[in-house]
Write an enzyme that holds these catalytic residues in place. Structure first.
Site, PDB file in Angstrom:
ATOM      1  N   LYS A 189     -12.303  -7.999  -3.867  1.00 47.75           N
ATOM      2  CA  LYS A 189     -10.840  -7.994  -3.890  1.00 47.75           C
ATOM      3  C   LYS A 189     -10.346  -8.863  -5.052  1.00 47.75           C
ATOM      4  O   LYS A 189     -11.059  -9.053  -6.048  1.00 47.75           O
ATOM      5  CB  LYS A 189     -10.306  -8.483  -2.545  1.00 47.75           C
ATOM      6  CG  LYS A 189     -10.640  -7.562  -1.382  1.00 47.75           C
ATOM      7  CD  LYS A 189      -9.819  -6.296  -1.417  1.00 47.75           C
ATOM      8  CE  LYS A 189      -9.999  -5.469  -0.157  1.00 47.75           C
ATOM      9  NZ  LYS A 189      -9.099  -4.295  -0.128  1.00 47.75           N
ATOM     10  N   GLU A 190      -9.131  -9.423  -4.902  1.00 41.46           N
ATOM     11  CA  GLU A 190      -8.546 -10.220  -5.985  1.00 41.46           C
ATOM     12  C   GLU A 190      -9.453 -11.387  -6.371  1.00 41.46           C
ATOM     13  O   GLU A 190      -9.426 -11.869  -7.507  1.00 41.46           O
ATOM     14  CB  GLU A 190      -7.172 -10.733  -5.567  1.00 41.46           C
ATOM     15  CG  GLU A 190      -6.064  -9.706  -5.673  1.00 41.46           C
ATOM     16  CD  GLU A 190      -6.002  -8.709  -4.530  1.00 41.46           C
ATOM     17  OE1 GLU A 190      -4.999  -8.006  -4.426  1.00 41.46           O
ATOM     18  OE2 GLU A 190      -6.967  -8.610  -3.734  1.00 41.46           O
ATOM     19  N   ARG A 196     -13.516  -6.214 -11.129  1.00 41.47           N
ATOM     20  CA  ARG A 196     -13.474  -5.437  -9.879  1.00 41.47           C
ATOM     21  C   ARG A 196     -14.083  -4.053 -10.137  1.00 41.47           C
ATOM     22  O   ARG A 196     -13.663  -3.344 -11.046  1.00 41.47           O
ATOM     23  CB  ARG A 196     -12.041  -5.324  -9.360  1.00 41.47           C
ATOM     24  CG  ARG A 196     -11.427  -6.686  -9.037  1.00 41.47           C
ATOM     25  CD  ARG A 196      -9.975  -6.590  -8.620  1.00 41.47           C
ATOM     26  NE  ARG A 196      -9.811  -5.895  -7.349  1.00 41.47           N
ATOM     27  CZ  ARG A 196      -8.631  -5.681  -6.761  1.00 41.47           C
ATOM     28  NH1 ARG A 196      -7.519  -6.101  -7.365  1.00 41.47           N
ATOM     29  NH2 ARG A 196      -8.552  -5.057  -5.607  1.00 41.47           N
ATOM     30  N   LYS A 228       2.564 -11.416  -6.186  1.00 41.56           N
ATOM     31  CA  LYS A 228       1.872 -10.124  -6.202  1.00 41.56           C
ATOM     32  C   LYS A 228       2.426  -9.201  -5.127  1.00 41.56           C
ATOM     33  O   LYS A 228       2.569  -7.993  -5.352  1.00 41.56           O
ATOM     34  CB  LYS A 228       0.367 -10.339  -6.004  1.00 41.56           C
ATOM     35  CG  LYS A 228      -0.464  -9.070  -6.013  1.00 41.56           C
ATOM     36  CD  LYS A 228      -1.941  -9.396  -5.885  1.00 41.56           C
ATOM     37  CE  LYS A 228      -2.798  -8.147  -5.730  1.00 41.56           C
ATOM     38  NZ  LYS A 228      -2.808  -7.316  -6.950  1.00 41.56           N
ATOM     39  N   HIS A 276      -2.995 -13.826  -3.751  1.00 43.01           N
ATOM     40  CA  HIS A 276      -1.829 -13.983  -2.884  1.00 43.01           C
ATOM     41  C   HIS A 276      -2.192 -14.222  -1.437  1.00 43.01           C
ATOM     42  O   HIS A 276      -1.568 -15.036  -0.744  1.00 43.01           O
ATOM     43  CB  HIS A 276      -0.928 -12.745  -3.017  1.00 43.01           C
ATOM     44  CG  HIS A 276      -1.610 -11.447  -2.706  1.00 43.01           C
ATOM     45  ND1 HIS A 276      -1.048 -10.477  -1.921  1.00 43.01           N
ATOM     46  CD2 HIS A 276      -2.827 -10.938  -3.081  1.00 43.01           C
ATOM     47  CE1 HIS A 276      -1.863  -9.444  -1.828  1.00 43.01           C
ATOM     48  NE2 HIS A 276      -2.940  -9.702  -2.525  1.00 43.01           N
ATOM     49  N   ARG A 277      -3.205 -13.512  -0.949  1.00 46.58           N
ATOM     50  CA  ARG A 277      -3.539 -13.636   0.476  1.00 46.58           C
ATOM     51  C   ARG A 277      -4.193 -14.987   0.798  1.00 46.58           C
ATOM     52  O   ARG A 277      -4.022 -15.515   1.897  1.00 46.58           O
ATOM     53  CB  ARG A 277      -4.405 -12.471   0.923  1.00 46.58           C
ATOM     54  CG  ARG A 277      -3.712 -11.136   0.727  1.00 46.58           C
ATOM     55  CD  ARG A 277      -4.087 -10.091   1.732  1.00 46.58           C
ATOM     56  NE  ARG A 277      -3.433  -8.833   1.413  1.00 46.58           N
ATOM     57  CZ  ARG A 277      -2.171  -8.536   1.712  1.00 46.58           C
ATOM     58  NH1 ARG A 277      -1.425  -9.414   2.356  1.00 46.58           N
ATOM     59  NH2 ARG A 277      -1.651  -7.368   1.372  1.00 46.58           N
ATOM     60  N   SER A 298       0.825  -1.213   0.000  1.00 51.55           N
ATOM     61  CA  SER A 298       0.000   0.000   0.000  1.00 51.55           C
ATOM     62  C   SER A 298       0.855   1.256   0.000  1.00 51.55           C
ATOM     63  O   SER A 298       0.574   2.216  -0.721  1.00 51.55           O
ATOM     64  CB  SER A 298      -0.923  -0.002   1.224  1.00 51.55           C
ATOM     65  OG  SER A 298      -1.810  -1.092   1.183  1.00 51.55           O
ATOM     66  N   ARG A 336       1.701   3.961  -3.408  1.00 52.73           N
ATOM     67  CA  ARG A 336       1.372   5.366  -3.148  1.00 52.73           C
ATOM     68  C   ARG A 336       2.616   6.231  -3.323  1.00 52.73           C
ATOM     69  O   ARG A 336       2.578   7.290  -3.962  1.00 52.73           O
ATOM     70  CB  ARG A 336       0.790   5.527  -1.744  1.00 52.73           C
ATOM     71  CG  ARG A 336      -0.664   5.074  -1.585  1.00 52.73           C
ATOM     72  CD  ARG A 336      -1.016   4.991  -0.107  1.00 52.73           C
ATOM     73  NE  ARG A 336      -2.423   4.739   0.157  1.00 52.73           N
ATOM     74  CZ  ARG A 336      -3.012   3.544   0.092  1.00 52.73           C
ATOM     75  NH1 ARG A 336      -2.294   2.479  -0.287  1.00 52.73           N
ATOM     76  NH2 ARG A 336      -4.299   3.401   0.391  1.00 52.73           N
ATOM     77  N   ASN A 390      -3.460  -7.145 -11.934  1.00 53.26           N
ATOM     78  CA  ASN A 390      -4.564  -7.147 -10.963  1.00 53.26           C
ATOM     79  C   ASN A 390      -4.220  -6.236  -9.796  1.00 53.26           C
ATOM     80  O   ASN A 390      -4.602  -6.504  -8.650  1.00 53.26           O
ATOM     81  CB  ASN A 390      -4.827  -8.571 -10.472  1.00 53.26           C
ATOM     82  CG  ASN A 390      -6.209  -8.723  -9.840  1.00 53.26           C
ATOM     83  OD1 ASN A 390      -7.058  -7.841  -9.958  1.00 53.26           O
ATOM     84  ND2 ASN A 390      -6.439  -9.834  -9.175  1.00 53.26           N
ATOM     85  N   ARG A 426     -13.346 -13.105  -1.579  1.00 48.08           N
ATOM     86  CA  ARG A 426     -12.592 -13.742  -0.500  1.00 48.08           C
ATOM     87  C   ARG A 426     -13.480 -14.394   0.560  1.00 48.08           C
ATOM     88  O   ARG A 426     -13.043 -15.333   1.231  1.00 48.08           O
ATOM     89  CB  ARG A 426     -11.649 -12.722   0.144  1.00 48.08           C
ATOM     90  CG  ARG A 426     -10.447 -12.405  -0.742  1.00 48.08           C
ATOM     91  CD  ARG A 426      -9.576 -11.307  -0.158  1.00 48.08           C
ATOM     92  NE  ARG A 426      -8.312 -11.206  -0.895  1.00 48.08           N
ATOM     93  CZ  ARG A 426      -7.464 -10.192  -0.752  1.00 48.08           C
ATOM     94  NH1 ARG A 426      -7.737  -9.203   0.083  1.00 48.08           N
ATOM     95  NH2 ARG A 426      -6.334 -10.174  -1.447  1.00 48.08           N
ATOM     96  N   ASP A 463      -7.705  -6.612   5.232  1.00 40.66           N
ATOM     97  CA  ASP A 463      -6.823  -7.623   4.644  1.00 40.66           C
ATOM     98  C   ASP A 463      -6.316  -8.598   5.709  1.00 40.66           C
ATOM     99  O   ASP A 463      -6.361  -9.815   5.526  1.00 40.66           O
ATOM    100  CB  ASP A 463      -5.641  -6.961   3.942  1.00 40.66           C
ATOM    101  CG  ASP A 463      -6.031  -6.346   2.601  1.00 40.66           C
ATOM    102  OD1 ASP A 463      -7.097  -6.733   2.062  1.00 40.66           O
ATOM    103  OD2 ASP A 463      -5.304  -5.486   2.103  1.00 40.66           O
ATOM    104  N   ASP A 493       2.799  -6.148  -8.259  1.00 41.25           N
ATOM    105  CA  ASP A 493       2.028  -4.901  -8.212  1.00 41.25           C
ATOM    106  C   ASP A 493       2.912  -3.678  -8.379  1.00 41.25           C
ATOM    107  O   ASP A 493       2.565  -2.737  -9.104  1.00 41.25           O
ATOM    108  CB  ASP A 493       1.249  -4.812  -6.895  1.00 41.25           C
ATOM    109  CG  ASP A 493      -0.046  -5.610  -6.934  1.00 41.25           C
ATOM    110  OD1 ASP A 493      -0.160  -6.510  -7.786  1.00 41.25           O
ATOM    111  OD2 ASP A 493      -0.943  -5.337  -6.111  1.00 41.25           O
ATOM    112  N   GLN A 528     -10.003   2.420  -1.879  1.00 43.80           N
ATOM    113  CA  GLN A 528      -9.099   2.842  -2.961  1.00 43.80           C
ATOM    114  C   GLN A 528      -9.722   3.915  -3.843  1.00 43.80           C
ATOM    115  O   GLN A 528      -8.995   4.693  -4.478  1.00 43.80           O
ATOM    116  CB  GLN A 528      -8.690   1.636  -3.809  1.00 43.80           C
ATOM    117  CG  GLN A 528      -7.743   0.678  -3.087  1.00 43.80           C
ATOM    118  CD  GLN A 528      -7.408  -0.550  -3.911  1.00 43.80           C
ATOM    119  OE1 GLN A 528      -7.839  -0.667  -5.061  1.00 43.80           O
ATOM    120  NE2 GLN A 528      -6.662  -1.469  -3.337  1.00 43.80           N
TER     121      GLN A 528
END
Length: 428
Positions: A342-343, A122, A414, A388-389, A23, A27, A92, A346, A315, A49, A170
């Site tokens: 999300k990706e 998304r 990612k 990924h998560r 994050s 940024r 993504n 979830r 997350d 990313d 976001q």
């Protein structure tokens, strides 16, 4: 590799140096690109990313120099990208796609933004609607409300926009990062509840580092002054990723510990450090310093179930869902509707995979409820949904003394390409 077999483990201990925060990394890259001056970025996350963001910025004419050792020199453009026509592929990466959409939509160029198939599922309509209130001209190239997008040169329009706060933080982050490009006082009003407030906190902290103060009325409205300009801070260090810290802290709580993570701690600007509070509620023993956190299992017995509103750690809350496999009682995690956009979805994905290891799971629009089995089911084959998560969370199931197969382990690239090697270093 199509899959990775994790051996049965029952303990975890050791020290982990965290990769940079995703994050914060993306940024910082965009703000450094938009700022006047040159910025030395230290400890940048090396992941899919951030690579998408770096490639996009280079295409737009930003000076990008790899200094080695996760150090980059970004030569800013002073608020105006020199390349006025481009097609950008952003994979993504929501932390790249949403802020770049806002920044480019308020500029004078013609751009096409695309991603992988999941990125095109998304939602982005709330951000596009808010940008149009400020003069943006954006066409959908596929389904209305979703990428890919065709951005045309903006026109002069009003000084106020409204954006829904209950889908993705976001959207507001993208708007706030783009507003100094307008050269006019602009107010953004949030409609409804703002989810994931700590991520907006990260955005405001990063804007401050680059010389822009945002006036707030609580979490309901944000105003950027006409004289706001991005200025390079010269150098900036990226914190370790607090969301990634959650997997190792949970491992320490589940496997006895101690497990210490370095690179994030009490002084962090990331809301996900409060994941440690959730573990403490489950009975884990937590210690924290300015730049480290350490987790151990309960003094006696096992973790205990919790009922927790997770709006503040969207997350990291995923890791609590897996920790619930090792807790006595039924755990309920609520206010997690953002998981569904999300990706992958979830909530649905987590429910499906937790059932594979024997848990009883109930899911709703914005909650998940987990009751652990007496003993985890061995040799579960975990699907990761190109998320990924999901891969990193479910690796923790192996700490239940059962082997686990993780399909498509490379999806961790990612945000944390070395995750499985790092996990193997603490799991015993």
């Amino acid at each position: 590799m199509d899959y990775l077999d994790l051996p049965a483990c029952t303990a975890a201990r050791g020290t982990v140096r965290l990769p940079g925060s995703k994050s914060i990394s993306n940024r910082v890259l965009l703000l450094a690109a938009l700022a006047a001056g040159t910025t030395e970025v230290h400890d940048l996350l090396d992941s899919d990313d951030t690579r998408h963001m770096l490639a996009a910025l280079a295409t737009l004419g930003v000076g990008i120099e790899d200094r080695g050792g996760n150090r980059w020199r970004i030569t800013g453009v002073g608020g105006d990208f020199p390349v006025k026509q481009a097609e950008l592929f952003l994979g993504n990466a929501g932390t790249a796609f949403r802020p770049l959409t806002a920044a480019l939509a308020l500029s004078a160029g013609d751009y096409v933004l695309k991603g992988v198939a999941r990125m095109h599922e998304r939602p982005i309509g709330d951000l596009v609607d808010a940008l149009k209130q400020l003069g943006a001209r954006i066409d959908y190239l596929g389904n209305p409300g979703f990428p890919p997008l065709h951005i045309h040169p903006a026109t002069v329009a009003g000084d106020r926009a409204q954006v829904r706060g209950n889908v993705s933080s976001q959207f507001l982050t993208g708007l706030l990062m783009a507003l100094p490009l307008r050269r006019g006082t602009t107010r953004v009003e949030v409609v409804g509840e703002l989810i994931s407030k700590p991520y907006i906190g990260i955005t405001l902290a990063m804007l401050r580092r680059f010389g822009v103060e945002v006036a707030q009325e609580g979490w309901a409205s944000f105003t950027v002054a006409a004289d706001a300009r991005y200025r390079s801070p010269g150098e900036i260090w990226v914190e370790g990723d607090a969301s990634s810290a959650s997997y190792f802290l949970a491992a320490g709580a589940i496997g006895g510990g101690p497990v210490r993570v370095e690179g994030v701690g009490r002084d962090s600007v990331q809301g996900d450090v409060r994941f440690a509070d959730g573990l403490a509620l489950m009975g884990a023993r937590i210690e924290m310093g300015p730049n480290w956190i350490e987790a151990r299992g309960p003094e006696q017995g096992r973790l205990t179930a919790i009922d927790l509103d997770c709006n503040h750690i969207p997350d990291a809350a995923m890791t609590l869902a897996v920790a619930a496999l090792f807790a006595k009682g039924t755990t309920t995690l609520s206010n997690i509707a953002s998981w569904r956009v999300k990706e992958t979805d979830r909530i649905a994905a987590m429910a499906t995979e937790l059932r594979k290891v024997g848990a009883t799971v109930e899911e709703g629009a914005d909650f998940i409820r987990i009751t652990p089995p007496e003993k985890l089911t061995p040799n579960a084959v975990i699907d990761t949904y190109d998320d990924h998560r999901m891969a990193m969370c479910l690796s923790l199931a192996s700490l239940g003394g059962v082997p686990v197969r993780i399909n498509d382990p490379a999806c961790v690239n990612k945000t944390f390409p070395e995750y499985f090697n790092t996990f193997a270093g603490i799991a015993q």
